[in-house]
Design a protein around this motif. Sequence first.
Motif, mmCIF file in Angstrom:
data_model
loop_
_atom_site.group_PDB
_atom_site.id
_atom_site.type_symbol
_atom_site.label_atom_id
_atom_site.label_comp_id
_atom_site.label_asym_id
_atom_site.label_seq_id
_atom_site.Cartn_x
_atom_site.Cartn_y
_atom_site.Cartn_z
ATOM 1 N N ARG A 106 0.839 -1.195 0.000
ATOM 2 C CA ARG A 106 0.000 0.000 0.000
ATOM 3 C C ARG A 106 0.874 1.244 0.000
ATOM 4 N NH1 ARG A 106 -5.524 0.348 1.808
ATOM 5 N NH2 ARG A 106 -6.426 1.867 0.367
ATOM 6 N N LYS A 122 -8.780 11.600 -0.647
ATOM 7 C CA LYS A 122 -9.801 10.595 -0.365
ATOM 8 C C LYS A 122 -11.173 11.029 -0.856
ATOM 9 C CE LYS A 122 -10.140 8.768 3.673
ATOM 10 N NZ LYS A 122 -10.158 8.611 5.148
ATOM 11 N N GLU A 126 -13.446 9.312 -3.774
ATOM 12 C CA GLU A 126 -14.812 8.845 -3.508
ATOM 13 C C GLU A 126 -15.802 9.448 -4.498
ATOM 14 O OE1 GLU A 126 -15.576 9.912 0.533
ATOM 15 O OE2 GLU A 126 -14.101 8.496 1.339
ATOM 16 N N LYS A 131 -10.306 4.051 -7.269
ATOM 17 C CA LYS A 131 -9.658 3.400 -6.131
ATOM 18 C C LYS A 131 -8.354 4.103 -5.792
ATOM 19 C CE LYS A 131 -7.822 -1.061 -4.544
ATOM 20 N NZ LYS A 131 -8.424 -0.930 -3.215
ATOM 21 N N SER A 132 -8.232 4.527 -4.566
ATOM 22 C CA SER A 132 -7.018 5.209 -4.121
ATOM 23 C C SER A 132 -5.965 4.190 -3.691
ATOM 24 C CB SER A 132 -7.330 6.140 -2.951
ATOM 25 O OG SER A 132 -6.138 6.657 -2.392
ATOM 26 N N HIS A 135 -3.115 4.405 1.959
ATOM 27 C CA HIS A 135 -3.676 3.925 3.211
ATOM 28 C C HIS A 135 -4.770 4.893 3.651
ATOM 29 C CE1 HIS A 135 -4.006 2.717 7.412
ATOM 30 N NE2 HIS A 135 -3.311 1.632 7.121
ATOM 31 N N GLU A 136 -5.820 4.351 4.241
ATOM 32 C CA GLU A 136 -7.006 5.151 4.568
ATOM 33 C C GLU A 136 -6.731 6.238 5.601
ATOM 34 O OE1 GLU A 136 -10.505 5.138 3.666
ATOM 35 O OE2 GLU A 136 -9.542 4.320 1.899
#
Length: 201
Positions: A106, A122, A126, A131-132, A135-136
């Motif tokens: 990642r 992010k 969205e 798709k990113s 890491h979230e």
Amino acid sequence: MKDRFRGFLPVVVDVETGGFNADKDALLEMAVVTLEMNAAGRLVRSATFDKNILPFAGSNLEPSALKFIGMDDPFHPFREAVSEKEALKELFAPINHHLKVTGCTRAILVGHNAFFDLNFVKKAAERCHVKSPFHEFSTFDTVSLAGLVYGQTVLAKAVVKAGLEWDNSQAHSAVYDTEKTADLFCTIVNQFPILLERFDD
């Protein structure tokens, strides 16, 4: 690379925006700097990618934010701006390539006040259903790192304290700020090669 950062691939990002609210304010510019390990095992800049971005439909543009980044008209044709979706796809592509090459699982966003940049990336991903690779919620924030190592949290002051050059006339463009943040991050990481020995334990 994957051993140095526990499977994460550090990627330096800076965004320029139409305000501070990632939900409603426009993402106007994004720059990405990829990093690599050289033959001596030192972290260095690899390549820079950037896109000027058109404000998404219904987005907010704060006049004070535009003045701060020196942008008179986000819709000016000379900006050669593209849609958020096109920008994200083109900027994420080299990151995904580096993930495959390095075997990392990642990407992890490196930034100065990294949470701000991550939130805008992010939210844009969205909105665009892209798709990113990031890491979230985890980041490497050069504000904290520079505060620890140099006692400075302002990017310009931290860069100078690290022995690097800083040009105020180029500041607040995504490319310049990202490359300087990358240089600062690499300089800090490269001061601690002893950490590499611990991965054999």
